[in-house]
Motif scaffolding. Structure first.
Motif, short mmCIF file in Angstrom:
data_model
loop_
_atom_site.label_atom_id
_atom_site.label_comp_id
_atom_site.label_asym_id
_atom_site.label_seq_id
_atom_site.Cartn_x
_atom_site.Cartn_y
_atom_site.Cartn_z
N CYS A 1 0.72 -1.31 0.19
CA CYS A 1 -0.01 0.05 -0.12
C CYS A 1 0.72 1.30 -0.09
O CYS A 1 1.68 1.41 0.99
N TYR B 1 0.03 4.07 0.78
CA TYR B 1 -0.14 5.10 2.11
C TYR B 1 0.36 4.82 3.45
O TYR B 1 0.82 5.42 4.13
N CYS B 2 0.28 3.19 3.76
CA CYS B 2 0.93 2.68 4.77
C CYS B 2 2.14 1.86 4.68
O CYS B 2 2.79 1.55 5.82
N CYS C 1 -6.73 -1.32 4.45
CA CYS C 1 -5.55 -1.33 5.60
C CYS C 1 -5.34 -0.24 6.27
O CYS C 1 -4.81 -0.27 7.42
N CYS C 2 -5.72 0.90 5.42
CA CYS C 2 -5.36 2.28 6.37
C CYS C 2 -6.53 3.21 5.61
O CYS C 2 -7.10 3.19 4.78
N ALA D 1 -5.74 4.55 2.29
CA ALA D 1 -6.23 3.61 1.15
C ALA D 1 -7.75 3.80 0.97
O ALA D 1 -8.26 3.94 -0.23
#
Ligand code: ZN
Length: 232
Positions: free
Chosen positions: A4, A6-7, A29-30, A33
């Motif tokens: 991902c 983002y994370c 997941c975060c 996302a």
């Protein structure tokens, strides 16, 4: 494994849950996302539908997603592919009484149907004897009423009129009728009839009858009306 952006963890973007009639939740997941997928879903209604289908939505629900739309309150909801299904005369009659402004349901019908968006009944068509006595009611039927709900997001009813007109013509043919007709005011575009393959066969001058989609008022004396038919 997809990472991902983002994370930095393993990317997770899946359908978590679908509620009847059209709400859904995405698990990610975060937060980053989740924001990204929400933005995509709200900006591309058709792409969003394809994406949800690829994620297994149709298999999960047994229905086919058409688009993802804003329900008017900012909520993203599922717009299902419309389906035409049998309904009883009394169901159609009650539907028309509730949703067709000023226009009571006819006393009988030859046949009719409901159109559904998922499990929501969003429209009805009632096909019966021609109102004009010049037509032989053994051979000709008329779309007497056709109405869609107006108290829902318009996107949910999109293309519903056309689909009901198209179905009515096919059903009349299947049942052995030679002709199907309906009327609109000359001021109405008839766009959904055209889309369903109907054509204007005659313009009646200065009449003031009702049409399936619009109730005349006393003020509309003398308006012209178009009579439509579907080619078989
Ligand atoms: Zn993430």
């Amino acid at each position: 494994m997809q990472v991902c952006p983002y994370c930095g963890e393993a990317e997770l973007i899946e359908i978590l849950e679908v509620w009847s009639p059209r709400d859904f939740q995405i698990e990610t997941c975060c937060y980053g996302a989740h924001e990204a997928v929400s933005e995509f879903l709200s900006e591309d209604p058709k792409g969003a539908a394809q994406w949800l289908r690829a994620k297994g939505l149709d298999d999960l629900t047994g229905r086919r997603v058409r688009r993802v739309i804003n329900d008017g309150s900012g909520q993203l909801v599922i717009d299902w592919k419309l389906t035409i299904e049998p309904v009883s005369f009394s169901t159609a009659k009650a539907f028309v009484a509730q949703h067709h402004r000023h226009c009571p349901a006819p006393a009988g019908w030859r046949f009719g149907a409901g159109i559904f968006n998922g499990e929501d009944l969003i429209g009805c068509v009632m096909v019966g004897r021609p109102v004009a006595r010049a037509f032989d009611s053994a051979r000709v039927v008329e779309v007497n009423r056709l109405c869609l709900r107006t108290d829902i997001a318009p996107d949910l009813a999109w293309n519903g009129c056309s689909q009901l007109y198209g179905w009515s013509a096919r059903e009349a043919h299947k049942r052995g009728f030679e002709k199907i007709i309906t009327y609109t005011l000359e001021s109405e575009s008839g766009v959904s009839l055209k889309a369903a393959g109907w054509t204007i066969e005659h313009t009646l001058k200065g009449r003031s009858w009702d049409t399936p989609s619009r109730r005349r008022t006393n003020a509309s004396q003398g308006v012209n009306k178009n009579r439509w038919t579907a080619l078989q």
